[in-house]
Design an enzyme around this catalytic site. Structure first.
Site, PDB file in Angstrom:
ATOM      1  N   LYS A  25      -9.284  -6.878  -7.999  1.00  0.00           N
ATOM      2  CA  LYS A  25     -10.262  -5.870  -8.406  1.00  0.00           C
ATOM      3  C   LYS A  25      -9.679  -4.459  -8.377  1.00  0.00           C
ATOM      4  O   LYS A  25     -10.348  -3.508  -8.703  1.00  0.00           O
ATOM      5  CB  LYS A  25     -11.510  -5.959  -7.541  1.00  0.00           C
ATOM      6  CG  LYS A  25     -11.271  -5.924  -6.052  1.00  0.00           C
ATOM      7  CD  LYS A  25     -12.534  -6.325  -5.274  1.00  0.00           C
ATOM      8  CE  LYS A  25     -12.167  -6.835  -3.890  1.00  0.00           C
ATOM      9  NZ  LYS A  25     -13.226  -7.582  -3.228  1.00  0.00           N
ATOM     10  N   LYS A  68       0.838  -1.208   0.000  1.00  0.00           N
ATOM     11  CA  LYS A  68       0.000   0.000   0.000  1.00  0.00           C
ATOM     12  C   LYS A  68       0.867   1.251   0.000  1.00  0.00           C
ATOM     13  O   LYS A  68       0.568   2.221  -0.694  1.00  0.00           O
ATOM     14  CB  LYS A  68      -0.926   0.028   1.228  1.00  0.00           C
ATOM     15  CG  LYS A  68      -1.948  -1.073   1.254  1.00  0.00           C
ATOM     16  CD  LYS A  68      -3.049  -0.854   0.241  1.00  0.00           C
ATOM     17  CE  LYS A  68      -4.017  -2.028   0.277  1.00  0.00           C
ATOM     18  NZ  LYS A  68      -4.960  -2.067  -0.812  1.00  0.00           N
ATOM     19  N   LYS A 128      -2.043 -12.648  -9.682  1.00  0.00           N
ATOM     20  CA  LYS A 128      -3.285 -12.698  -8.887  1.00  0.00           C
ATOM     21  C   LYS A 128      -4.407 -11.872  -9.509  1.00  0.00           C
ATOM     22  O   LYS A 128      -4.223 -10.679  -9.766  1.00  0.00           O
ATOM     23  CB  LYS A 128      -2.994 -12.175  -7.477  1.00  0.00           C
ATOM     24  CG  LYS A 128      -4.174 -12.345  -6.530  1.00  0.00           C
ATOM     25  CD  LYS A 128      -3.904 -11.729  -5.169  1.00  0.00           C
ATOM     26  CE  LYS A 128      -4.946 -10.692  -4.853  1.00  0.00           C
ATOM     27  NZ  LYS A 128      -4.708  -9.934  -3.652  1.00  0.00           N
TER      28      LYS A 128
END
Ligand code: TYM
Length: 331
Positions: A197, A111, A194
């Site tokens: 979304k 992040k 992976k």
């Protein structure tokens, strides 16, 4: 009969990774276990959604949970923010969580890299909130995809630390669960390892995608210019398509395209056409159920009220016991 807990963040429609990593297992596990499945709306606040988006996304996930076969009579199906006991346990766990260990968490480091403009404390303490979700029901098994492995390890750390600190054997050790097999990671259509979304949906196929959309996305999936040496590792994009083929098209189709690949005569377009049709066949029944559930406001209200009631009964008991262990006692 195990105690099972798992959750999904409401950030839009569910994709095939969510289905195979989590929901498929929820549906199987609810038959024989005491299951708590929830929509992790507190967690989704780290991305600062508008109130309308937040509510809409919670509804979307609820409808999709039910369409996939989650049964509110068998499992406890609830919305995380209907359970303020979770927030209390989160506060308590944060007192014994160390900044260093939270900073070392892979998802936090990601992040920081990907959204340096919004590194909030909710992201840093994401693992303590997730641990609270799990141990508030004293869960033993947590059906999740491979990407959640480290979070589960941290949940065990926090549960054990509480037990040690207060010299009790209160929380069991929760384990990431996939029926005795390796945890799953469904790959993306964009060549990423992976399906996710968080990239505007270019790597993901959503359960709600129309047949046209599925065809379009699969036909655009990343490949390469063709097999060079069949003994060399395949490019990531092509490898991903073979993995998806194994999930949706079965062994026969997989072997067919494997042998074409080995002989150097494969046409990726043919593989993609087959894969797209098989994914459409797989997702169509879900889409029909979603359409029916979407307008049934009364039913959705009944489901969430029932879930909140059952979840609060379980969590209320845990919190009362924790308060007693910690020394919050009435005079
Ligand atoms: P989330 O919302 O990102 O994903 C929900 C579930 O889907 C799985 N998943 C995948 N599995 C296989 N392949 C993929 N490509 C793939 N993408 C997603 C995830 O592993 C997850 O099981 N932190 C969690 C939500 C959460 C939670 C919890 C889970 C909050 N509290 C307590 C378990 C227990 C998350 O962000 O999942």
């Amino acid at each position: 009969m195990a105690l099972v807990v798992s959750g999904i963040r409401p950030t839009g429609n569910l994709h095939l990774g969510n289905y195979f990593g989590a929901i498929r297992n929820f549906v199987k596990m609810q038959e024989e276990n005491n299951c708590f499945f929830f929509i992790a709306d507190y967690h989704s606040l780290t991305t600062h959604p508008t109130p309308a988006d937040l509510h809409g996304n919670v509804k979307t996930v609820l409808v999709e949970f039910l369409a996939c076969g989650l049964n509110p009579e068998k499992a406890t199906l609830y919305i995380q923010s209907d359970l303020p006991e979770t927030a209390e346990l989160y506060l308590l766990l944060n007192m014994n969580a160390y900044i260093g260990e939270l900073e070392r968490c892979t998802s936090f480091k990601e992040k920081i890299r990907n959204q340096p403009q919004n590194v909030n404390v909710g992201l840093l303490t994401y693992p303590t909130l997730m641990a609270a979700d799990i141990i508030i029901h004293k869960a033993q098994q947590v059906p999740v995809g491979k990407d959640q492995e480290q979070h589960l390890e941290m949940a065990r750390t926090f549960a054990n630390r509480f037990n040690r600190l207060y010299k009790v054997n209160f929380f069991p050790e929760p384990v990431a669960y996939n029926f005795g097999e390796e945890l799953i990671k469904i790959p993306g259509l964009d060549g990423s390892p992976k399906m996710s979304k968080s990239d505007n949906g270019s790597s993901a196929i959503f359960l709600a995608d129309s047949p046209e959309m599925i065809r379009k996305k699969v036909m655009r999936a990343v490949t390469d210019s063709g097999p060079v040496d069949p003994d060399q590792p395949r490019s990531q994009g092509v490898e991903n398509l073979f993995t998806l083929l194994a999930y949706f098209s079965g062994n026969e189709a997989l072997e067919h395209f494997e042998s074409l690949y080995r002989s150097g005569s494969i046409r990726y377009g043919d593989l993609k056409k087959q894969l797209a049709e098989d994914i459409i066949r797989f997702t169509s029944p879900f889409r029909e159920k979603m359409a029916a559930l979407d307008s049934d406001h009364e039913y959705l209200k009944k489901v969430t009220n029932l879930g909140a009631e059952k979840a609060r009964e379980s969590a209320g008991k845990t919190i009362r016991e924790i308060r007693d262990i910690i020394g919050f006692k009435p005079f």
